[in-house]
Write an enzyme that holds these catalytic residues in place. Structure first.
Site, PDB file in Angstrom:
ATOM      1  N   ASN A 235      32.939  -2.795  32.385  1.00 13.91           N
ATOM      2  CA  ASN A 235      34.043  -3.065  31.463  1.00 13.91           C
ATOM      3  C   ASN A 235      34.768  -1.738  31.237  1.00 13.91           C
ATOM      4  OD1 ASN A 235      35.741  -3.691  29.369  1.00 13.91           O
ATOM      5  ND2 ASN A 235      34.126  -4.115  27.863  1.00 13.91           N
ATOM      6  N   TRP A 236      35.903  -1.605  31.886  1.00 15.65           N
ATOM      7  CA  TRP A 236      36.619  -0.325  31.809  1.00 15.65           C
ATOM      8  C   TRP A 236      37.329  -0.154  30.477  1.00 15.65           C
ATOM      9  CZ3 TRP A 236      39.349   0.089  37.326  1.00 15.65           C
ATOM     10  CH2 TRP A 236      38.358   0.168  38.306  1.00 15.65           C
ATOM     11  N   LYS A 237      37.396  -1.205  29.690  1.00 21.41           N
ATOM     12  CA  LYS A 237      38.094  -1.165  28.391  1.00 21.41           C
ATOM     13  C   LYS A 237      39.519  -0.630  28.588  1.00 21.41           C
ATOM     14  CE  LYS A 237      33.634  -0.939  26.138  1.00 21.41           C
ATOM     15  NZ  LYS A 237      32.806  -0.493  25.020  1.00 21.41           N
TER      16      LYS A 237
ATOM     17  N   HIS B  90      34.067  -9.862  22.939  1.00 27.48           N
ATOM     18  CA  HIS B  90      33.522  -8.499  22.847  1.00 27.48           C
ATOM     19  C   HIS B  90      33.586  -8.035  21.393  1.00 27.48           C
ATOM     20  CE1 HIS B  90      32.908  -4.242  23.388  1.00 27.48           C
ATOM     21  NE2 HIS B  90      32.406  -4.531  24.571  1.00 27.48           N
TER      22      HIS B  90
ATOM     23  N   GLU C 277      34.363  -5.341  20.117  1.00 28.05           N
ATOM     24  CA  GLU C 277      35.567  -4.578  19.764  1.00 28.05           C
ATOM     25  C   GLU C 277      36.712  -5.524  19.415  1.00 28.05           C
ATOM     26  OE1 GLU C 277      35.497  -2.136  23.274  1.00 28.05           O
ATOM     27  OE2 GLU C 277      33.760  -1.070  22.470  1.00 28.05           O
TER      28      GLU C 277
ATOM     29  N   GLU D 235      25.046  -7.483  23.307  1.00 24.52           N
ATOM     30  CA  GLU D 235      25.492  -6.101  23.101  1.00 24.52           C
ATOM     31  C   GLU D 235      25.358  -5.753  21.626  1.00 24.52           C
ATOM     32  OE1 GLU D 235      28.452  -4.763  26.429  1.00 24.52           O
ATOM     33  OE2 GLU D 235      29.552  -5.512  24.713  1.00 24.52           O
TER      34      GLU D 235
ATOM     35  N   GLY E  21      28.743   2.563  23.030  1.00 25.14           N
ATOM     36  CA  GLY E  21      29.500   3.817  23.044  1.00 25.14           C
ATOM     37  C   GLY E  21      28.907   4.883  22.148  1.00 25.14           C
TER      38      GLY E  21
ATOM     39  N   SER F 239      25.386   1.399  25.849  1.00 23.90           N
ATOM     40  CA  SER F 239      24.885   2.693  26.313  1.00 23.90           C
ATOM     41  C   SER F 239      23.923   2.578  27.495  1.00 23.90           C
ATOM     42  CB  SER F 239      24.246   3.472  25.152  1.00 23.90           C
ATOM     43  OG  SER F 239      25.207   3.733  24.145  1.00 23.90           O
TER      44      SER F 239
ATOM     45  N   GLY G  52      29.939  -0.068  29.841  1.00 25.86           N
ATOM     46  CA  GLY G  52      31.207   0.505  29.399  1.00 25.86           C
ATOM     47  C   GLY G  52      31.410   1.886  29.999  1.00 25.86           C
ATOM     48  N   GLY G  53      31.132   2.922  29.206  1.00 26.49           N
ATOM     49  CA  GLY G  53      31.412   4.311  29.601  1.00 26.49           C
ATOM     50  C   GLY G  53      30.937   4.666  31.009  1.00 26.49           C
TER      51      GLY G  53
END
Ligand code: 13P
Length: 261
Positions: free
Chosen positions: A10-12, A100, A102, A174, A180, A220, A241-242
């Protein structure tokens, strides 16, 4: 029982066209070198909407698949700023991330909306990756399983009738406090929630479907903790993610999936 793993990047809201192109090319080149991995793991990247058409040209029918990060519940019409599922299909998406944390936190998305979006994803020919997760204060108040149950039960009535379609559903656990932050949920915490999700799926949809639905972990996930997480009975891959923004790290996570399939 081992299901075919699913590892989703997930590149966000990161990267312009050129960055995404470079990253996708590197990941694809790495997957091409990993013939055996491709049988074990399905690998998907979810770039921002603006990168999808371009990446669809690059990836074509390769083993690296595309997904959207969200979609509208509506099929078309006067919904300024929204993207319909059929538009995602049109630029090569197979999957779509829904609910998600976010979006729940920043955009006020609630369980009812996420249920309707899940129905819309199936209607539009996409596989939904439905995200569930508790906040830190909910965990500290021992409400984790209650929160997960409410989030999941809001979605299940929106599944299609076809059993084979139901079995395509992907659930992603999640924990909000692990996203993150570099804070890891322990393997015990992860397995407890994943087993609980699988039990609920069995009660609601039957053992057969529960055994086929993939449950991903996100929060993470890094090359150095992925193997411990992916070794757990009810973890069928990850939502990354990251670490998905770096091809070497993302491929190392793909490599961490166990071979005992
Ligand atoms: P991080 O891997 O950066 O913690 O993000 C997880 C996530 O939110 C994936 O959807």
């Amino acid at each position: 029982m081992r299901r075919r793993a699913l590892i989703v990047g997930n590149w966000k809201m990161n990267g312009l066209i050129e960055t995404g192109r470079g990253l996708a090319r590197e990941v694809l080149a790495g997957l091409t070198e990993r013939e055996e991995r491709k049988l074990l793991c399905e690998v998907v990247v979810c770039p921002p909407f603006t990168g999808l058409a371009d990446l669809n040209q690059i990836l074509g029918s390769s083993s690296l698949k595309l997904g959207g990060q969200d979609m509208s519940e509506y099929p078309s019409g006067a919904h300024t700023g929204e993207i319909a599922g059929i538009m995602l299909r049109n630029v090569g998406c197979w999957y779509v991330i829904l609910g998600h944390s976010e979006r729940r936190a920043e955009r006020g998305e609630d369980d009812a909306l996420i249920g309707r979006k899940t129905a819309a994803a199936f209607r539009d020919g996409l596989v939904p990756i439905v995200c569930l997760g508790e906040t830190l204060s909910q965990r500290e108040q021992s409400q984790t399983l209650e929160v997960i149950e409410a989030q999941l039960l809001a979605v299940l009535p929106h599944l299609p009738d076809s059993v084979s379609k139901i079995q395509q559903l992907v659930v992603a656990y999640e924990p909000v406090w692990a996203i993150g932050t570099g804070k890891n949920a322990t393997p015990q915490q992860v397995q407890e929630v994943h087993a609980f999700i699988r039990k609920l799926l069995a009660e609601q949809l039957g053992e057969g479907s529960a055994a086929k639905i993939r449950i991903l972990y996100g929060g993470s996930v890094k090359p150095d903790n992925a193997a411990d997480l992916f070794g757990l009975d009810d973890v069928d891959g990850g939502l990354i993610g990251g670490a998905s923004l770096n091809a070497t790290d993302f491929l190392a996570i793909v490599d961490a999936y166990p071979n005992d399939f």
